[in-house]
Design a protein around this motif. Sequence first.
Motif, PDB file in Angstrom:
ATOM      1  N   GLN A  14    -111.678  23.919  63.764  1.00 51.32           N
ATOM      2  CA  GLN A  14    -111.478  23.715  65.205  1.00 51.32           C
ATOM      3  C   GLN A  14    -112.778  23.914  65.980  1.00 51.32           C
ATOM      4  O   GLN A  14    -113.068  23.214  66.935  1.00 51.32           O
ATOM      5  CB  GLN A  14    -110.404  24.679  65.707  1.00 51.32           C
ATOM      6  N   GLY A  15    -113.598  24.910  65.544  1.00 50.59           N
ATOM      7  CA  GLY A  15    -114.856  25.186  66.242  1.00 50.59           C
ATOM      8  C   GLY A  15    -115.837  24.042  66.150  1.00 50.59           C
ATOM      9  O   GLY A  15    -116.663  23.832  67.039  1.00 50.59           O
ATOM     10  N   LYS A  16    -115.759  23.273  65.084  1.00 52.24           N
ATOM     11  CA  LYS A  16    -116.702  22.172  64.881  1.00 52.24           C
ATOM     12  C   LYS A  16    -116.352  20.949  65.725  1.00 52.24           C
ATOM     13  O   LYS A  16    -117.101  19.987  65.763  1.00 52.24           O
ATOM     14  CB  LYS A  16    -116.765  21.794  63.401  1.00 52.24           C
ATOM     15  N   GLU A  37    -123.813   7.222  62.710  1.00 56.98           N
ATOM     16  CA  GLU A  37    -123.148   7.573  61.459  1.00 56.98           C
ATOM     17  C   GLU A  37    -121.628   7.428  61.584  1.00 56.98           C
ATOM     18  O   GLU A  37    -120.969   6.886  60.687  1.00 56.98           O
ATOM     19  CB  GLU A  37    -123.497   9.010  61.048  1.00 56.98           C
ATOM     20  N   ILE A  38    -121.083   7.885  62.718  1.00 57.28           N
ATOM     21  CA  ILE A  38    -119.632   7.783  62.918  1.00 57.28           C
ATOM     22  C   ILE A  38    -119.207   6.327  63.021  1.00 57.28           C
ATOM     23  O   ILE A  38    -118.172   5.925  62.473  1.00 57.28           O
ATOM     24  CB  ILE A  38    -119.206   8.581  64.174  1.00 57.28           C
ATOM     25  N   LYS A  39    -120.010   5.505  63.692  1.00 64.65           N
ATOM     26  CA  LYS A  39    -119.681   4.073  63.796  1.00 64.65           C
ATOM     27  C   LYS A  39    -119.693   3.420  62.421  1.00 64.65           C
ATOM     28  O   LYS A  39    -118.859   2.559  62.126  1.00 64.65           O
ATOM     29  CB  LYS A  39    -120.674   3.376  64.721  1.00 64.65           C
ATOM     30  N   GLN A  40    -120.637   3.824  61.580  1.00 63.83           N
ATOM     31  CA  GLN A  40    -120.682   3.261  60.228  1.00 63.83           C
ATOM     32  C   GLN A  40    -119.418   3.624  59.449  1.00 63.83           C
ATOM     33  O   GLN A  40    -118.843   2.772  58.758  1.00 63.83           O
ATOM     34  CB  GLN A  40    -121.913   3.772  59.485  1.00 63.83           C
ATOM     35  N   ILE A  41    -118.962   4.859  59.589  1.00 65.33           N
ATOM     36  CA  ILE A  41    -117.745   5.289  58.900  1.00 65.33           C
ATOM     37  C   ILE A  41    -116.539   4.526  59.433  1.00 65.33           C
ATOM     38  O   ILE A  41    -115.666   4.091  58.665  1.00 65.33           O
ATOM     39  CB  ILE A  41    -117.554   6.811  59.062  1.00 65.33           C
ATOM     40  N   LEU A  88    -119.867  16.634  61.199  1.00 74.83           N
ATOM     41  CA  LEU A  88    -119.783  15.169  61.208  1.00 74.83           C
ATOM     42  C   LEU A  88    -118.521  14.697  60.501  1.00 74.83           C
ATOM     43  O   LEU A  88    -117.829  13.791  60.983  1.00 74.83           O
ATOM     44  CB  LEU A  88    -121.019  14.581  60.525  1.00 74.83           C
ATOM     45  N   MET A  89    -118.209  15.316  59.363  1.00 73.63           N
ATOM     46  CA  MET A  89    -117.025  14.891  58.611  1.00 73.63           C
ATOM     47  C   MET A  89    -115.752  15.116  59.424  1.00 73.63           C
ATOM     48  O   MET A  89    -114.854  14.262  59.448  1.00 73.63           O
ATOM     49  CB  MET A  89    -116.966  15.638  57.271  1.00 73.63           C
ATOM     50  N   ILE A  90    -115.679  16.257  60.119  1.00 71.57           N
ATOM     51  CA  ILE A  90    -114.496  16.545  60.935  1.00 71.57           C
ATOM     52  C   ILE A  90    -114.400  15.571  62.104  1.00 71.57           C
ATOM     53  O   ILE A  90    -113.321  15.057  62.421  1.00 71.57           O
ATOM     54  CB  ILE A  90    -114.545  18.004  61.422  1.00 71.57           C
ATOM     55  N   GLN A  91    -115.532  15.276  62.736  1.00 76.58           N
ATOM     56  CA  GLN A  91    -115.526  14.301  63.835  1.00 76.58           C
ATOM     57  C   GLN A  91    -115.138  12.909  63.332  1.00 76.58           C
ATOM     58  O   GLN A  91    -114.396  12.180  63.996  1.00 76.58           O
ATOM     59  CB  GLN A  91    -116.908  14.252  64.494  1.00 76.58           C
ATOM     60  N   ALA A  92    -115.634  12.557  62.153  1.00 78.82           N
ATOM     61  CA  ALA A  92    -115.298  11.247  61.585  1.00 78.82           C
ATOM     62  C   ALA A  92    -113.806  11.139  61.329  1.00 78.82           C
ATOM     63  O   ALA A  92    -113.189  10.091  61.589  1.00 78.82           O
ATOM     64  CB  ALA A  92    -116.083  11.034  60.288  1.00 78.82           C
TER      65      ALA A  92
END
Length: 994
Positions: free
Chosen positions: A45-47, A57-61, A91-95
């Motif tokens: 949750q903190g991330k 990077e997120i757009k690529q995912i 980044l992984m959590i945001q993705a």
Amino acid sequence: VDKNVRLLTSQIFFKPLPAVQAKGYDEPVPIFEPIKKTADNQWGQGKKKNFVGRSNEIKQILRIAKGMVFCGPVSKLLFISAMSGTGKSALMIQAIEHVRAMMKKMNKRVIVSLNVSHEGDSRIPFSLFRSIFKDVLSQVRHEDEESQASMSRDGSKRSLSERSTDFSVSGQWDNLSLHTQSSNNSTMSTDATRFRFICQELNAPSEFVEVVGKRFLGLRERNANNSAASAKLPNLQKIVDFMADAFIRCTKHVHLVFLALDDVQWMDEMSWKVVQAIFERGENVLTMCGSRPPSSNPLSVDPKFWSDLQGQFQKDGKYSELSLVPFSEYEVGEMIATTLEVEVNEIDTSFSRDVFTTSGGMPHYLTYVLDTIKRNKLTIRLENGMIGMQNFTGDDSKLGFGSVGELLLYRLDALDSSVRTVLHLSAVLGTEFDLLDATLAYEEMIGIEDSKRLETAVALRQSFDVAIEEGIIEQSFAFGEENGCEVMMDEEDNLFTSLGNAMVPLKGRKAHPFYAENRRIRFTHDSWKAIILNVMLDERIQEMHEHIAMSLERALDDEARSQDDFEKQIRVFKHWKSSGNFAKAALLALNIGSQLMLLGLNSQAILLFDDVLDILKEMTDDGELDAEHGGIGASVLEAIDAPALEYLMKLNISKGKAYSTLRRGMDGAEAYQSALDILNNTPCADDEEFDRSVSFPIFSGLFAVLKMGAIEQDRECSYEKELCKKFVEQARLNGDPVHYGRALAMEAETLGRLGNFEQALEVVERIKSIYNIETQHAAICKAYASDRVAQSFSHSVNFNNSLGRTQAALETCSYVVEEIVPKSDPKNVHNTFCLLYSVVIALKENGLALKARDIFQTRVVDPFEEHFGPGGSTYSKPMFRPILTVLDLQGREDQDVEKIDEFTSWALDENNFEQKVASCELAWAAYSASPKALLGEICFSLAKRQEVIENKSHLLQKAISLMEQSVANTESMPYSNMYAKKKLDAMKNFQEEC
């Protein structure tokens, strides 16, 4: 609510409160406050807060995920590489959140599973899939609930595809997360029940429930007997296939499966194999792996798969990589603005530059810096109207601290001593742990009376709450059933209730005030754990590890159903090892390692053995001129006692056996030689209490790897002779016929290898006078893996044949078949193969090929399939088909063979022919004809049956080539060399006649 109400609830967690006096109770009543489970109780949750940057990077995912949905069926793998602190996990959590939102907008179904590996997981086979399988099995529950609801509405069960058309995005979308718990009661109420259902769906053998479910995945059924130990051991590849198929089966109903795996640099080898199988077979799975740079953090992945990913799969668009770098100064400014809730153009340049310099642009460290600045209100409006830092004097920087490390220490020092003590214990426990385990370890460490348990538990939880508020640790209530009400309500707990006071006699962990309130705790980042451990004394860390090991071991002993669970056993082992307790760690490693080796997990067993050996190796002072033996300093060996030396012997011997099973003869030889060097240079080896029989497998092991060609020796075989001499003398002095018989058998083999067949036969006669299969067979197999003493009679078949004593050889064959094999353990197929290999070759050479085939089929092949199944494995299994084939062909030389075309096709395919058998060439040549000689005979027999000249010529040339290789390979093995030369002459004569 009081304690008894708490125990009878489900899906609710509780916070313990101080006891109160209540009417009807003689003593103060422990009370608990219900805690509602929400999404905020899950990891990461903190991330999700104040996230900036990484938009490309997120757009690529997102593009990869969207392309899979509309251009499938296809599975892809994305590998994200980043240094610690670069923001990989964030980044992984945001993705994940962005993919969820995108799929929701597209009205597509998605399943997400986020899993994190931890340091030490490489020792636990299938470690990652313990959590993933619980996620997968929750989908079975979800489907089951949907099915029941559908049947109640329509009176009949609709298919998954039909249900999906009625899917309500706003009403049901959140239930698609694999971590979601349903509030309804499923007809399959436990993970173990659902696992059994999946096994039935995939037609998996019964042993998968017993061995895979319990030992690898930690799934335990209520009132189930402990039959995992007696269950048939499944083949590892079959387990990998099953896990991949089960994952695909449970997730095939959605448009996209997003499998996010963080910190895969710690993922174990078998988990990587399942990931590979899912990638290769799945049609809707996007696997995102986060790792520290593989160049400095080697992965346990199969090198060929890794090469294929970066080669052909990358060319085909199925694999891609992302490499994260620190933030630029501009991105640091963006994060400052987001955290302080101001505009970027309001940030003073010197302020952003100081923050950038201190954090190194590392997003995670940047978070710490900005959080401290905000907490302590260190910013002001400067005269130029911009946001800047207050002026400090005497500090290392304008921020008030010189580095992020100093900042973390400053925050730790500001905490109460009770909170720091809890954090010290947490750091020793590891990155992630149970609250209940921490509490039990704390009680062990402090020495808490039973009457004070609740009071101590409440105080401890309050300290954890402070650490959570500080953002140092986080908590999650996402638990499997082992911590929920389902296990708590098992019959074995003897739960009684009445209309009056509920009486709940509980034991062990379940009697603790925190049991129903248990949760998972973990550090928000490894940097917290690292800096806490850095300020602790090594002696204090070891002391804490010992207390933790004692409490975990006690809990394991109390819960019989968990004692064969690899994850729980290895967790206890890890803390004993870290405590520096060599004896405790060695005992556990040998126990767990033997279990792993039985399952074919030799690589994992070797890791455990090395972990324990490192305890003594690390005691060696590199600064002193201290001679080393087996990697351990002479001064250390001088200090150990006889029991420790016995453990040291057993660890190196087990390591040698594991390497030998993996056909890594040179590594096996090094392990055995280390054991011998240690034995010869440790003073306590001469003590009366030292059991010298512990060392006898060293000689047998060295002899075995010598036969594999792993040890070079001179033309006179001086090494082998000296080895034999030492073994025979030591075993004779010991007086145990088990070891003395093995030593004599080794002497007979050595004499046979040197061509001294008469002397070898004399030694075999001496063996007959002391060998009793009824009383010695089991003990010999336990000490040496197979009955090496009985195998000396099989070797004598070759000795007699070499001397031209055909009748004596056939009589010995009958003795082995009629007296030895029937009294041997049929489950030890490897031993039976060793007993019969020379026998079937001798029978074949004397016109009894079909009799030999019948013996081999009934005594080797059939028992193997009965006890291990067709998918099982053993060192001799690659030889089964060549032996049956050559016996079929030669036994029916003047008859038509029904499978002649199949035999020919198989013989001409090198993948099924040479490559699988060539690796054991020298090992089996020591028993009789070399494997390549047998393969050459098959080709020769097929060539003689061919009418097409081209095929005949090809097969004949292949036969001659293989036999020539056999001759060259067996120069130091008189009988097998003689056999190959005789066959080669026959082939060349036939070639001339053609």
